[in-house]
Design a protein around this motif. Structure first.
Motif, PDB file in Angstrom:
ATOM      1  N   UNK B   1       0.717  -1.178   0.030  1.00 37.93           N
ATOM      2  CA  UNK B   1       0.073  -0.139   0.110  1.00 37.93           C
ATOM      3  C   UNK B   1       0.823   1.319   0.308  1.00 37.93           C
ATOM      4  N   UNK B   2       1.633   1.334  -1.190  1.00 41.10           N
ATOM      5  CA  UNK B   2       2.691   2.558  -1.003  1.00 41.10           C
ATOM      6  C   UNK B   2       1.567   3.652  -1.323  1.00 41.10           C
ATOM      7  N   UNK B   3       1.624   4.855  -0.706  1.00 44.21           N
ATOM      8  CA  UNK B   3       1.013   6.042  -0.312  1.00 44.21           C
ATOM      9  C   UNK B   3       0.874   6.491  -1.615  1.00 44.21           C
ATOM     10  N   UNK B   5      -0.048   9.366  -2.267  1.00 41.81           N
ATOM     11  CA  UNK B   5      -0.111  10.899  -2.195  1.00 41.81           C
ATOM     12  C   UNK B   5       1.384  11.560  -2.100  1.00 41.81           C
ATOM     13  N   UNK B   6       2.195  10.794  -3.096  1.00 46.14           N
ATOM     14  CA  UNK B   6       3.358  11.198  -3.135  1.00 46.14           C
ATOM     15  C   UNK B   6       3.522  12.582  -4.079  1.00 46.14           C
ATOM     16  N   UNK B   9       8.311  17.325  -3.836  1.00 48.50           N
ATOM     17  CA  UNK B   9       8.789  17.951  -2.443  1.00 48.50           C
ATOM     18  C   UNK B   9       9.619  19.143  -2.865  1.00 48.50           C
ATOM     19  N   UNK B 180      20.087  20.423  13.112  1.00 47.50           N
ATOM     20  CA  UNK B 180      20.034  19.074  13.095  1.00 47.50           C
ATOM     21  C   UNK B 180      19.959  18.373  14.415  1.00 47.50           C
ATOM     22  N   UNK B 183      19.135  13.983  17.137  1.00 48.10           N
ATOM     23  CA  UNK B 183      18.411  12.861  16.774  1.00 48.10           C
ATOM     24  C   UNK B 183      18.986  11.722  15.796  1.00 48.10           C
ATOM     25  N   UNK B 184      19.568  12.233  14.896  1.00 45.43           N
ATOM     26  CA  UNK B 184      20.313  11.176  13.977  1.00 45.43           C
ATOM     27  C   UNK B 184      21.436  10.291  14.529  1.00 45.43           C
ATOM     28  N   UNK B 187      19.938   7.930  16.836  1.00 39.57           N
ATOM     29  CA  UNK B 187      19.201   6.677  16.075  1.00 39.57           C
ATOM     30  C   UNK B 187      20.577   5.749  15.662  1.00 39.57           C
ATOM     31  N   UNK B 188      21.573   6.486  15.278  1.00 39.65           N
ATOM     32  CA  UNK B 188      22.852   5.688  14.854  1.00 39.65           C
ATOM     33  C   UNK B 188      23.308   4.852  16.214  1.00 39.65           C
ATOM     34  N   UNK B 191      20.892   2.046  16.883  1.00 42.95           N
ATOM     35  CA  UNK B 191      21.314   0.665  15.769  1.00 42.95           C
ATOM     36  C   UNK B 191      22.457  -0.069  15.927  1.00 42.95           C
ATOM     37  N   UNK B 287      20.685  17.703  -2.961  1.00 40.94           N
ATOM     38  CA  UNK B 287      21.287  16.975  -1.600  1.00 40.94           C
ATOM     39  C   UNK B 287      21.521  17.773  -0.574  1.00 40.94           C
ATOM     40  N   UNK B 290      18.431  18.972   0.812  1.00 45.69           N
ATOM     41  CA  UNK B 290      17.976  17.621   1.644  1.00 45.69           C
ATOM     42  C   UNK B 290      18.789  17.668   2.816  1.00 45.69           C
ATOM     43  N   UNK B 294      14.476  18.012   5.884  1.00 47.24           N
ATOM     44  CA  UNK B 294      13.645  17.894   5.099  1.00 47.24           C
ATOM     45  C   UNK B 294      12.151  18.824   5.214  1.00 47.24           C
TER      46      UNK B 294
END
Lengths: 346, 294
Positions: B1-3, B5-6, B9, B180, B183-184, B187-188, B191, B287, B290, B294
């Motif tokens: 179920x790929x959204x 609404x892409x 951006x 930034x 958070x990143x 997350x790293x 993981x 990039x 990006x 985002x």
């Protein structure tokens, strides 16, 4: 994996965020930490993850004391509120990251990592998007990539911080059902934080209601909704109305009249009566009931909400009426709560 | 179920509403003012530099560049840049990391301190080193006793250059890293990444364009610095003359072709920096945007 939080206290610069919290999370359970902002729910989640260290107390994973272990050693899958996807990596690289950074001995080959990433992408129903960058995904898709990435490391526990907080209502409902499905299929012990009671009650096996750094109540959706054990839970979960009352000889009084409710075990004195606005019996005559004058009335979907002014002190209370009830402004309505609870006056 | 609404951006380029659009004559006037200003103050001097450099022909131009003292000045400038840019890269990264990712007392003060070289006249920066390392300076006697030459030698020039250029990388990275957040990195770590892996795979890629941009600016300033270096260098031909100092000397000796030939190199450096920066932005614009969130 069973997780036990034992007498944990957490202070931030001497300001206590959690007071002596204990909680047993069963293996394979989907459990929600529910509370208003500032209740300490996210702090508790971050403590379980190892993103914070407890000031006092311990956290056990199974029989192992995990409190002194680093976040890397705990092997938990954490999904961040704003996903924290790595912007410069493709979706596939994001999902494979946890495998790529393993020690050489435990690290799968590049093809194996890729295969696993694709498998997880299938699981979260995003097949075909592996080459996209996070900026090219919608909010719901990012959320699913974040979940896939967390699951890639085969975590002992999945922790989700406000997993649907940043999404709009429709996507949120859809993802909620989907998360339940994924949980039922994979069987991970899952803890998620939310401030949305509907989300917690609908999705979780058990709900932990928190307020001001304490756990107020732990139970199934039915327990929490039907038998709230504190005024806070009563008012935080679902709609509730409350009235100051007096208890005398096991009978509940408002001002100078008994309202027909028996509370044989309640101590005599001041108390607060809590009930749900929809859980009332409307009465015609009034001998032993609560009666009031309609002060305001508004239509809420399939029912009508009226605000009643009770007694000489004009205490206001909300109840629900059928839409076709003839009550108009200033008219008198009498009722008796069907299910109710007394709490000592604050 | 790929959204379904892409959407795209890309940022929306809405046409501006009538209320904030100027009338035709105003727009033309504003544009002309800008162009004239740029022409007189930027383009014209640039053209003159090259015109004067080639005034006596291409032969004279290259001849003056192959002069021994000139070549020594070019070598010294490259050396100074090669030392001070990496130093400031390390310093800028550490400072930005400390300021953006941790809470500590005196943070605001440190931030202000990093800006100091921007607010202090470069001549003062040079003088500070003279007072510190000069013969009558604080450490002068000790240095002399141990036979260490800092002032009027390459170490002094490097020190002055590092001082003048140290805000560039840090200033570029601090707001970026603050925006930034952690958070990143969290997350790293969650993981299973080690601190070093989190830095290498997550933090560094997140700031790489800012870092490169800061290094470009830092390099341009390191090669072009005049004031601070002038005070500490001693202007010894063939030994402690950098390119900007050499330009001055040649000019004072009425060697216009020589002066402008070296100046043209510096102007060329500025142009290359500009082109590189623009190319980077064009090539990696998406990039770059990006990485800015985002």
């Amino acid at each position: 994996m069973e997780v036990r939080v034992v007498n944990v206290r957490k202070e931030f610069e001497r300001f206590p965020a959690l007071h002596d919290v204990s909680l047993d999370i069963r293996s394979g359970e989907l459990i929600a930490l529910l509370g208003p902002s500032g209740s300490g729910k996210t702090t508790l989640l971050r403590l379980i993850a190892g993103l914070e260290r407890p000031t006092k107390g311990a956290i056990f994973f199974g029989d192992e004391d995990a409190s002194q272990k680093s976040i890397q050693e705990r092997n938990v899958g954490f999904v961040f509120q704003h996903y924290a996807l790595f912007r410069h990596m493709t979706v596939a690289d994001n999902i494979g990251f946890g495998l790529k950074v393993r020690h050489r001995a435990a690290r799968p080959s590049a093809q194996e990592i890729r295969r696993r990433a694709m498998e997880l992408l299938d699981l979260v129903q995003l097949t075909g998007l592996e080459k996209r960058y996070p900026a090219q995904l919608s909010g719901g898709q990012r959320q699913r990539v974040a979940l896939a990435r967390a699951m890639a490391i085969e975590p002992k526990v999945l922790l989700l911080d406000e997993p649907f907080g940043a999404l709009d209502a429709q996507v949120r409902r859809e993802l909620r059902r989907w998360l339940r499905e994924i949980h039922d299929r994979t069987g991970h012990t899952t803890v998620f934080v939310t401030h949305d009671q509907e989300e917690a009650l609908e999705l979780a096996d058990r709900v932990v209601v928190m307020s001001q750094g304490r756990i107020e109540q732990v139970g199934t959706a039915d327990d929490i909704y039907d038998t709230p054990n504190s005024p806070f839970v009563y008012s935080f979960i679902g709609e509730s109305s409350s009235l100051p009352v007096k208890v005398e000889n096991g009978e509940v009084w408002i001002a100078d009249r008994p309202i027909g409710l028996q509370a044989p075990h309640a101590p005599s004195g001041e108390a607060v009566l809590h009930f749900r606005p929809h859980d009332v019996d409307l009465l015609d005559g009034c001998s032993g009931c609560i009666a009031g004058t309609v002060a305001a009335s508004r239509r809420v979907a399939g029912t009508r909400r009226v605000e009643l002014e009770i007694g000489g002190e004009r205490q206001r209370v909300e109840i629900e009426l059928p839409v076709d009830h003839p009550a108009a402004q200033k008219s008198r309505v009498a009722f008796r709560p069907r299910r109710w609870k007394l709490f000592p006056a604050a | 179920m790929a959204d379904p609404e892409i959407k795209s951006y890309e940022p929306l380029h809405e046409s501006r509403s009538a209320a904030v659009t100027e009338s035709g004559p105003v727009r033309v006037t504003l544009t002309i003012v800008t162009l004239v200003f740029l022409g007189v103050f930027l383009l014209l001097p640039l053209i003159i530099v090259f015109k004067e450099a080639f005034a006596k022909g291409v032969g004279a131009y290259f001849e003056s560049l192959s002069d021994a003292d000139t070549r020594s000045a070019i070598r010294l400038t490259l050396l100074v840049a090669a030392i001070s840019v990496p130093l400031n890269l390390v310093f800028g990264l550490s400072a930005a990391w400390a300021i953006a990712k941790f809470e500590f007392k005196g943070k605001a003060f440190l931030t202000t301190l990093i800006d100091l070289p921007f607010s202090v006249s470069p001549v003062i920066s040079g003088l500070v080193y003279v007072l510190l390392f000069g013969a009558q300076g604080l450490l002068g006697a000790w240095l002399k006793a141990h036979g260490i030459q800092i002032l009027f030698a390459v170490p002094g020039i490097v020190l002055a250059t590092v001082f003048v250029t140290f805000p560039f990388v840090a200033r570029e990275l601090i707001p970026l890293m603050q925006e930034q957040g952690n958070g990143d990195e969290e997350a790293a770590l969650s993981l299973g990444a080690s601190g070093w892996q989190a830095f290498w795979y997550v933090t560094l890629p997140n700031v790489k364009w800012g870092l490169l941009y800061g290094m470009l600016l830092c390099n341009a300033r390191a090669m072009g610095e005049f004031g601070a270096v002038s005070v500490v260098s001693g202007h010894i031909r063939g030994l402690t003359n950098t390119m900007p100092l050499h330009v001055e000397i040649l000019y004072n000796e009425y060697n216009a072709v020589g002066a402008f030939a070296v100046a043209s190199l510096l102007a060329g450096l500025a142009l290359v920096t500009l082109v590189l920066k623009t190319l980077l932005e064009m090539r990696y614009g998406a990039e770059l945007a990006a990485t800015r969130g985002h």
